[in-house]
Structure formats: structure tokens, C-alpha cells
Design a protein around this motif. Structure first.
Motif, PDB file in Angstrom:
ATOM      1  N   ALA A   1       0.831  -1.208   0.000  1.00 29.73           N
ATOM      2  CA  ALA A   1       0.000   0.000   0.000  1.00 29.73           C
ATOM      3  C   ALA A   1       0.863   1.254   0.000  1.00 29.73           C
ATOM      4  O   ALA A   1       0.536   2.247  -0.657  1.00 29.73           O
ATOM      5  CB  ALA A   1      -0.936  -0.008   1.211  1.00 29.73           C
ATOM      6  N   GLU A   2       1.967   1.212   0.717  1.00 28.40           N
ATOM      7  CA  GLU A   2       2.854   2.375   0.785  1.00 28.40           C
ATOM      8  C   GLU A   2       3.429   2.705  -0.583  1.00 28.40           C
ATOM      9  O   GLU A   2       3.639   3.873  -0.917  1.00 28.40           O
ATOM     10  CB  GLU A   2       3.987   2.117   1.780  1.00 28.40           C
ATOM     11  N   VAL A   3       3.641   1.669  -1.393  1.00 25.04           N
ATOM     12  CA  VAL A   3       4.155   1.891  -2.741  1.00 25.04           C
ATOM     13  C   VAL A   3       3.047   2.399  -3.665  1.00 25.04           C
ATOM     14  O   VAL A   3       3.197   3.407  -4.361  1.00 25.04           O
ATOM     15  CB  VAL A   3       4.773   0.594  -3.302  1.00 25.04           C
ATOM     16  N   PHE A   4       1.904   1.691  -3.651  1.00 25.22           N
ATOM     17  CA  PHE A   4       0.827   2.019  -4.584  1.00 25.22           C
ATOM     18  C   PHE A   4       0.192   3.369  -4.286  1.00 25.22           C
ATOM     19  O   PHE A   4      -0.207   4.088  -5.204  1.00 25.22           O
ATOM     20  CB  PHE A   4      -0.241   0.920  -4.564  1.00 25.22           C
ATOM     21  N   MET A   5       0.081   3.735  -3.015  1.00 27.36           N
ATOM     22  CA  MET A   5      -0.622   4.957  -2.658  1.00 27.36           C
ATOM     23  C   MET A   5       0.214   6.223  -2.844  1.00 27.36           C
ATOM     24  O   MET A   5      -0.204   7.312  -2.484  1.00 27.36           O
ATOM     25  CB  MET A   5      -1.118   4.870  -1.213  1.00 27.36           C
ATOM     26  N   ARG A   6       1.376   6.090  -3.428  1.00 29.07           N
ATOM     27  CA  ARG A   6       2.158   7.283  -3.753  1.00 29.07           C
ATOM     28  C   ARG A   6       1.630   7.965  -5.009  1.00 29.07           C
ATOM     29  O   ARG A   6       2.042   9.077  -5.343  1.00 29.07           O
ATOM     30  CB  ARG A   6       3.639   6.909  -3.936  1.00 29.07           C
ATOM     31  N   SER A   7       0.746   7.285  -5.722  1.00 27.42           N
ATOM     32  CA  SER A   7       0.209   7.800  -6.975  1.00 27.42           C
ATOM     33  C   SER A   7      -1.305   7.603  -6.994  1.00 27.42           C
ATOM     34  O   SER A   7      -1.817   6.643  -6.393  1.00 27.42           O
ATOM     35  CB  SER A   7       0.842   7.059  -8.155  1.00 27.42           C
ATOM     36  N   PRO A   8      -2.057   8.461  -7.694  1.00 31.34           N
ATOM     37  CA  PRO A   8      -3.506   8.233  -7.838  1.00 31.34           C
ATOM     38  C   PRO A   8      -3.829   6.899  -8.491  1.00 31.34           C
ATOM     39  O   PRO A   8      -4.946   6.389  -8.323  1.00 31.34           O
ATOM     40  CB  PRO A   8      -3.956   9.417  -8.714  1.00 31.34           C
ATOM     41  N   LEU A   9      -2.868   6.325  -9.227  1.00 31.64           N
ATOM     42  CA  LEU A   9      -3.106   5.017  -9.840  1.00 31.64           C
ATOM     43  C   LEU A   9      -3.371   3.944  -8.786  1.00 31.64           C
ATOM     44  O   LEU A   9      -4.020   2.935  -9.077  1.00 31.64           O
ATOM     45  CB  LEU A   9      -1.911   4.615 -10.713  1.00 31.64           C
TER      46      LEU A   9
ATOM     47  N   LEU B   1      -3.165  15.171  -1.142  1.00 33.56           N
ATOM     48  CA  LEU B   1      -2.898  16.611  -1.116  1.00 33.56           C
ATOM     49  C   LEU B   1      -2.264  17.084  -2.421  1.00 33.56           C
ATOM     50  O   LEU B   1      -2.631  18.133  -2.969  1.00 33.56           O
ATOM     51  CB  LEU B   1      -1.993  16.931   0.074  1.00 33.56           C
ATOM     52  N   ARG B   2      -1.331  16.300  -2.941  1.00 36.20           N
ATOM     53  CA  ARG B   2      -0.644  16.691  -4.173  1.00 36.20           C
ATOM     54  C   ARG B   2      -1.584  16.727  -5.374  1.00 36.20           C
ATOM     55  O   ARG B   2      -1.430  17.551  -6.270  1.00 36.20           O
ATOM     56  CB  ARG B   2       0.519  15.730  -4.468  1.00 36.20           C
ATOM     57  N   TRP B   3      -2.555  15.820  -5.381  1.00 37.97           N
ATOM     58  CA  TRP B   3      -3.419  15.654  -6.549  1.00 37.97           C
ATOM     59  C   TRP B   3      -4.835  16.185  -6.319  1.00 37.97           C
ATOM     60  O   TRP B   3      -5.747  15.832  -7.064  1.00 37.97           O
ATOM     61  CB  TRP B   3      -3.478  14.182  -6.954  1.00 37.97           C
TER      62      TRP B   3
END
Length: 347
Positions: A158-166, A222-224
Motif C-alpha cells: 500500500a505504501e508503494v501504490f498509494m504514492r500515486s492516484p493510480l 494533497l498533491r493531486w
């Protein structure tokens, strides 16, 4: 342990406030009588534009927030502590409301429509509380497994995948699958339907999951944030102009979740700070929601026959409903010790 999230408290309060506002507006729509609302003879069709925007995400947002609350609660409790606490917080007000609150506004509806009056207990507007308690019972074992460390591998992914909206694509896919299977019509028909139940179940789970993912999810959000807001607004404009509010369910599902994500993102950006007003409203919101239909229907009985312009009726009914609800909370529910648990408050 993560500090208290004031933005989520604010979003819960705002969501309940919007729900009350929406219920007041139903009284000015010709179809309101079909779902058991007291309606005025002079309708206000243009109200439907903001109502249709709210309608696809106001209930899902509450389920997301409830799942987040379960995550925060389980950090300080075992599952054996959480279930009795949620029974007092959710199940007791639900059962009390079914037999003591809902029959009052049903009686007022019967009076307004010159129908035979009688005692009519039922879930009414409190239906989602029953759903919430079922979700707690059903998902707590999974949540506790994640809490105890069984989900460490999932947490790393999850920590990897949730770095992007994908990383949100599986969530969107499950919500789309739900409407493709159940084919609700319209999408906004949540109350006491299988669509409302499974949509709420998904929202409750992902609300928990988002908090469980921690800062990586919120920083991505926040970023997106502008992307989610733009996507939601674009899909709403498309639904309103091209589909005349009846877009395919899969598009409405995407729009709904984009609104929800945008609300969480901007809430995290601007509302994550304490205030005295928030402390008061956080306590008041739940009891106010439980009683609001009584005062909404009472206000409708008093105001609709007066024959004044529709916008003035709307403003007066809105003020009457909110002021009466808060007066009931402040003068009775908040101050009488044995009544407090019946409305989800600690003694």
C-alpha cells in the motif's frame, strides 16, 4: 500514534449539515412526496441543480468517514472493547430512534396529508445506522487482523501504490463493479436497498483503509487534490448537460468518488486544526441528525400553508429546522444524563 485528525471531524460535521440542508430542499421538489417527505404545492425546480451535485456523494461520504472513525477507535481498543462501544454508539440510538423518533415525523406526515394516523415504527432516515453496525460486526475481524500485524505485507504494498492516484484504481473498480452488478436506478437510491448496503460497505472499508495507510495516502491526496476536483466537476457538468442528470451508473460512481476524494484532500489541507466550535459541533451533529426530521416536518406543517414566496419558505424552514434541532440538543439531550446515551453521547 497519529495525532487527532480535526479535518475528519470537520468533514463529518459538514456532511451531516449538508444532509440536513438536502432534506429541507426535498420539501420543494415535486417528487418529495413519493419518498415520504412533506412537500409544498409551490415547487422550486432550480434547487435540483445543487441537489443533484450533492446527491451522488453525500451518503457515501458519511460511510467513508465512519470507516475512518473505526480505524482511529481500534487504535485505542481491542475488538472486544470496540464492539460494545459501537453498540452503545450506533445500535442503541438506532433502536431508540426506530421506536421513539421516526414514529413522530411519520405521524406529522400523516397529519399533513389527511391520512389515518397511527404508530409506525421503522428505520426511516436512520437506516444507515443499522448498516453501520452490520459493517462493524462484519469487518472488525479483518480490521483487527490488520492492526495485529497480519497485514504487514499489505502495508508495504500500500505504501508503494498509494504514492500515486493510480493506487486508487482498485477502489474505483470495485465501486464500478458494484453498480454494474446491482444496476441501481437511480444511483442515489441508497436507503434500504442492496445498492446502498454494498456501496456503504465498500466506503466503510476504504475509509478504514485510507487511515490505515497513513501519511503516504494523505500526502498523495494533497498533491493531486485539484485533479480530483476537476474530474468531479467535469463529470458533473457532463451528467447535467449531456445526460440530464441520468448518466450511466459507472460514470456516476467515478464522479461520486472523485467528489469524496476532493473533499478529503481540501479538508486535510485547510481544516486540520482544533477549534471550540468544532468541539461543540462534533458532539451536537449526531443528536441533531437523529431528531432533525421531526422538526423539519413540524416546520413544514407550520410554514407551507402560509402561501409566501418559495425562497422565503425555504429560508424560514431551514432556520426553523436548524434552530429547533440545536435548541433540543442544548436544552434537553445534552443536559439530561439518562437521555444522552439514547442519542449516541457518553453519560
Amino acid at each position: 500514534m497519529e495525532a487527532r485528525r480535526y479535518d475528519i471531524d470537520w468533514i463529518r460535521v459538514i456532511a451531516i449539515g449538508l444532509l440536513l440542508l438536502y432534506h429541507v430542499a426535498i420539501g420543494f421538489q415535486s417528487w418529495g412526496m413519493l419518498i415520504g417527505f412533506i412537500t409544498t404545492e409551490q415547487t422550486w425546480p432550480s434547487l435540483w441543480i445543487p441537489m443533484s451535485m450533492l446527491n451522488v456523494w453525500r451518503i457515501p461520504l458519511l460511510f467513508f468517514v465512519s470507516g475512518m472513525g473505526a480505524c482511529f477507535a481500534l487504535r485505542q481498543r481491542t475488538w472486544a472493547q470496540l464492539l460494545p462501544e459501537r453498540a452503545k454508539r450506533i445500535l442503541l440510538p438506532f433502536l431508540f430512534g426506530m421506536v421513539a423518533i421516526v414514529p413522530i415525523h411519520v405521524y406529522l406526515w400523516q397529519q399533513y396529508n389527511d391520512l389515518e394516523t397511527g404508530y409506525a415504527p421503522g428505520p426511516g432516515h436512520l437506516w444507515f445506522l443499522g448498516n453501520l453496525f452490520i459493517y462493524v460486526l462484519f469487518l472488525t475481524p479483518l480490521f483487527y487482523y490488520l492492526k495485529r500485524g497480519g497485514g504487514k505485507a499489505l502495508a508495504r504494498k500500500a505504501e508503494v501504490f498509494m504514492r500515486s492516484p493510480l493506487g486508487l484504481l482498485p477502489m474505483f473498480a470495485l465501486f464500478i463493479l458494484e453498480v454494474l452488478i446491482l444496476e441501481p436506478f437511480p444511483f442515489e437510491r441508497y436507503a434500504m436497498t442492496w445498492h446502498g448496503f454494498f456501496l456503504g460497505l465498500l466506503a466503510f472499508f476504504f475509509g478504514y483503509f485510507f487511515v490505515w495507510c497513513g501519511a503516504v495516502f494523505w500526502n498523495m491526496l494533497l498533491r493531486w487534490r485539484w485533479l480530483f476536483l476537476l474530474a468531479a466537476a467535469t463529470l458533473f457538468a457532463l451528467r447535467l448537460s449531456f445526460f440530464q442528470s441520468l448518466a450511466p451508473n459507472y460514470l456516476v460512481s467515478i464522479e461520486s468518488n472523485c467528489w469524496v476524494l476532493a473533499v478529503f484532500a481540501f479538508g486535510y489541507r485547510h481544516f486540520n486544526r482544533p477549534s471550540c466550535l468544532l468541539s461543540y459541533l462534533s458532539q451536537a451533529a449526531y443528536p441533531v441528525y437523529i431528531v432533525h426530521m421531526v422538526f423539519l416536518y413540524l416546520g413544514s406543517l407550520l410554514i407551507f400553508p402560509l402561501g409566501m414566496p418559495v425562497p422565503l419558505q425555504f429560508v424560514l424552514l431551514l432556520l426553523f429546522t436548524f434552530l429547533s434541532c440545536f435548541a433540543c440538543y442544548e436544552l434537553l439531550i445534552r443536559r439530561v444524563r439518562f437521555i444522552r446515551p439514547l442519542f449516541g453521547l457518553k453519560t
